[in-house]
Structure formats: C-alpha cells, structure tokens
Design an enzyme around this catalytic site. Structure first.
Site, PDB file in Angstrom:
ATOM      1  N   GLN A   1      -5.154  -1.947   9.103  1.00 25.47           N
ATOM      2  CA  GLN A   1      -4.955  -3.272   8.517  1.00 25.47           C
ATOM      3  C   GLN A   1      -5.550  -4.357   9.422  1.00 25.47           C
ATOM      4  O   GLN A   1      -5.231  -4.427  10.604  1.00 25.47           O
ATOM      5  CB  GLN A   1      -3.445  -3.521   8.314  1.00 25.47           C
ATOM      6  CG  GLN A   1      -3.121  -4.802   7.602  1.00 25.47           C
ATOM      7  CD  GLN A   1      -3.633  -4.828   6.164  1.00 25.47           C
ATOM      8  OE1 GLN A   1      -3.446  -3.890   5.399  1.00 25.47           O
ATOM      9  NE2 GLN A   1      -4.318  -5.906   5.792  1.00 25.47           N
TER      10      GLN A   1
ATOM     11  N   ASP B   1     -11.728   1.966   3.176  1.00 27.43           N
ATOM     12  CA  ASP B   1     -12.009   0.535   3.014  1.00 27.43           C
ATOM     13  C   ASP B   1     -13.513   0.293   2.860  1.00 27.43           C
ATOM     14  O   ASP B   1     -13.931  -0.801   2.491  1.00 27.43           O
ATOM     15  CB  ASP B   1     -11.535  -0.222   4.268  1.00 27.43           C
ATOM     16  CG  ASP B   1     -10.241  -0.996   4.021  1.00 27.43           C
ATOM     17  OD1 ASP B   1      -9.940  -1.262   2.843  1.00 27.43           O
ATOM     18  OD2 ASP B   1      -9.559  -1.331   5.007  1.00 27.43           O
TER      19      ASP B   1
ATOM     20  N   LYS C   1       0.835  -1.201   0.000  1.00 29.74           N
ATOM     21  CA  LYS C   1       0.000   0.000   0.000  1.00 29.74           C
ATOM     22  C   LYS C   1       0.872   1.254   0.000  1.00 29.74           C
ATOM     23  O   LYS C   1       0.572   2.238  -0.675  1.00 29.74           O
ATOM     24  CB  LYS C   1      -0.957  -0.025   1.204  1.00 29.74           C
ATOM     25  CG  LYS C   1      -2.102  -1.009   0.980  1.00 29.74           C
ATOM     26  CD  LYS C   1      -2.881  -1.357   2.214  1.00 29.74           C
ATOM     27  CE  LYS C   1      -3.837  -2.524   1.885  1.00 29.74           C
ATOM     28  NZ  LYS C   1      -4.471  -3.123   3.038  1.00 29.74           N
TER      29      LYS C   1
END
Ligand code: NAP
Length: 284
Positions: free
Chosen positions: A97, A120, A53
């Site tokens: 994460q 997300d 990322k």
C-alpha cells in the site's frame, strides 16, 4: 441530461465474475488464490483501503494475508518481506500500500516485487508491457475506467480522447489503454495551454487531476463520455470529484459520479488481476 454510469453495479458484476471463476478453479483444480497486502505505518486512508481490499478478498473467495508493519520499519526489512512473499507459493499477488513512509524508497520496493505477482502493475516490466500492448495485468484504476466506458457501449476506436493528468498510476497508463483501443489520445497536464479548447474536442474525457470541480460543463463537448477519477475531500468532509457534476451532466451523454463511479472499480480490478496472476502461476 447525461446518463449516470453506475460504478457500483459494474464493479459488482466484475466481482461476481471473479468469484465464480475462483470457485470453479477451486472445485475443478484445487486452486486457491491468495493476495498479500502490506501496509507500513498508520496512515488512516491507507488503513481504510487495506480493510476494503481484505473485505473484497473474502467476497470473491481469496485468501488474504495482511502484513501491518510499524512506521519505523526499515527499507531493508520491507525488502526482506517482499522477497519472502515473492517465494511464498500461497501468495499469488503482492500489494504494498502506497504511500510508504518517507524514509523508504518506493521505487526500490516496487522494483523488488516479482513482476508475476505485481497485481498493481507498477513494476517497470509490467509498465513496459502495457506500453507495447502485451500485458497480463492492467493498472487497476485505468482498467476500471475502461470497464466503465465499455459499460456505456461507446466505441473508442477513432474517437478523440483527452486524459487530464499524467501520473504513472492513472494518466499515462490510461492514455495507453485508450490508444490500444485506437482512440486518438491527447494527454494534458499542468503546463498544457488552451486546456478548455482541447477538452471541448473530446468525445471521451478522463479527468485525473486531484482538484475539486476542476472541469466545468463549458469545457465539455455535447454528448461526451466523462469519467471523473478525482477523489477530493472537501472541508465539510464530503467526497468530491474533479468534474463539476451539476454543470457537466447537462452536457455529457454519460458521466461517472463521485462517489460511486471509478472508486468502486479499482479494488474489483485488483481482484481480477490477482485471479489472473494465480492462473498464470498455475499454468492455466
Ligand atoms: P497526481 O499524481 O497528483 O497527478 C495529477 C496530475 O494532474 C498531474 O499530471 C498534474 O500535472 C495534473 N494537473 C495538476 N494541475 C493541473 C492543471 N491545472 N491543469 C492540467 N493538469 C493539471 O494524481 P493521481 O495520482 O494521478 O490522481 C489524480 C486524482 O485521482 C486524485 O484526486 C486521486 O485521489 C484520484 N485517484 C482516484 C483513484 C480511484 O480509485 N478512484 C485512484 C487513483 C487516484 P503535472 O504532471 O504537470 O504536475
């Protein structure tokens, strides 16, 4: 023989478009785009994802802010950090994460992220928006699948679509996105009966089960578009999808490989969501 859908190529074109728009917004409006990535503990797979990322951020011209926290970080400490990032104007998107260590309640953390920075799309507000079809961010993996289907030129409207898997991050939002495109959607899961017959009716089959070679060629309708979301690590270390590629490619019209199909799309869609967040926060 099916045509292979090249996820690396589609992903590269998404990143190129994001990079171009980012550069244009920086030059014309002085807008800088920033993504904060938070990782807790030492999960090696999470470490790889976070590094990828970061690399993607550099590639498209975003600032990235990494917060690597100790395994023993408390839920309260993580919530404090999320609150700081919610207020930080340099940060347009926040990604925590997953999975988090067991002592931290993931739902509490997801719910604490400002929906405007929830790139997300896991926050209940964004999940609800996806349900009603009024969304800014799409969850990255299903959004990537939609790009891959679009790259084949396949019209979804009126098609029979089958999604195997009903997780909150893949299966359910996937089914919603196909429904919003007027597909006739069936969601299958571990209690589904007659799975083979249901799959055999699918013009578009999306498989997100997490079991190597779960779907075989005899379960696929001739000419179907087959998207394999699965990422399974075999004993020999090789990465393998949920679809048995050799038998499936003989029946499908289009098929994604693993690796090189859905995988490369997910981070590119995260980049796109972060750019969308930055534009919205700047009122663009
Ligand atoms: P998950 O949360 O474990 O969900 C798996 C789903 O498969 C569940 O809904 C489960 O049904 C269903 N299932 C299990 N056994 C089944 C069976 N025998 N018949 C029919 N359905 C069955 O997994 P996930 O997070 O959605 O991920 C799925 C796969 O996609 C994994 O391999 C994961 O690594 C991969 N993935 C890839 C990406 C990417 O970027 N490429 C991103 C996310 C996930 P129940 O609900 O009834 O248990």
């Amino acid at each position: 023989m099916a045509q292979i859908i090249n996820g690396k190529e589609v992903s590269a074109s998404v990143r190129k478009a994001v990079a171009e728009e980012t550069a244009q917004l920086r030059d014309s409006r002085g807008l800088k785009v920033g993504l904060a990535v938070v990782i807790v503990g030492n999960n090696p797979a999470s470490r790889v994802y976070v590094n990828n990322k970061k690399k993607a951020c550099e590639e498209v011209g975003f600032q990235s802010f990494e917060y690597a926290l100790d395994e023993n970080t408390t839920e309260e400490q993580l919530l404090d950090l999320v609150n700081v990032l919610n207020r930080d104007v340099r940060v347009n998107g926040i990604l925590v994460q997953l999975p988090l260590p067991k002592h931290i309640n993931e739902t509490a953390i997801i719910n604490a992220i400002s929906p405007e920075k929830d790139v997300d799309a896991f926050h209940p507000v964004n999940v609800g928006k996806i349900m009603i079809g009024d969304y800014s961010f799409l969850p990255c993996t299903p959004a990537g699948v939609m790009e891959l289907i679009a790259s084949t030129g396949t019209e979804i409207s009126g098609k029979t679509c089958v999604v195997i898997g009903r997780s909150n991050i893949v299966g359910k939002p996937m089914a919603m996105l196909l429904l919003h495109k007027s597909g006739t959607v069936t969601i299958c899961h571990s209690k589904t009966q007659n799975l083979k017959e249901i799959c055999q009716r699918a013009d578009i089959l999306v498989v997100a089960v997490g079991r190597a070679n779960f779907v075989t060629g005899d379960m696929i309708k001739p000419g179907a578009v087959v998207i394999d979301v699965g990422m399974n690590r075999l004993e020999n270390g090789k990465l393998c999808g949920d679809v048995e590629f050799e038998s499936a490619e003989k029946v499908a019209s289009y098929i994604t490989p693993v690796p090189g199909g859905v995988g490369p799309m997910t981070i590119s869609m995260l980049m796109r969501n972060t750019l969308t967040a930055a534009k919205q926060q700047a009122g663009i």
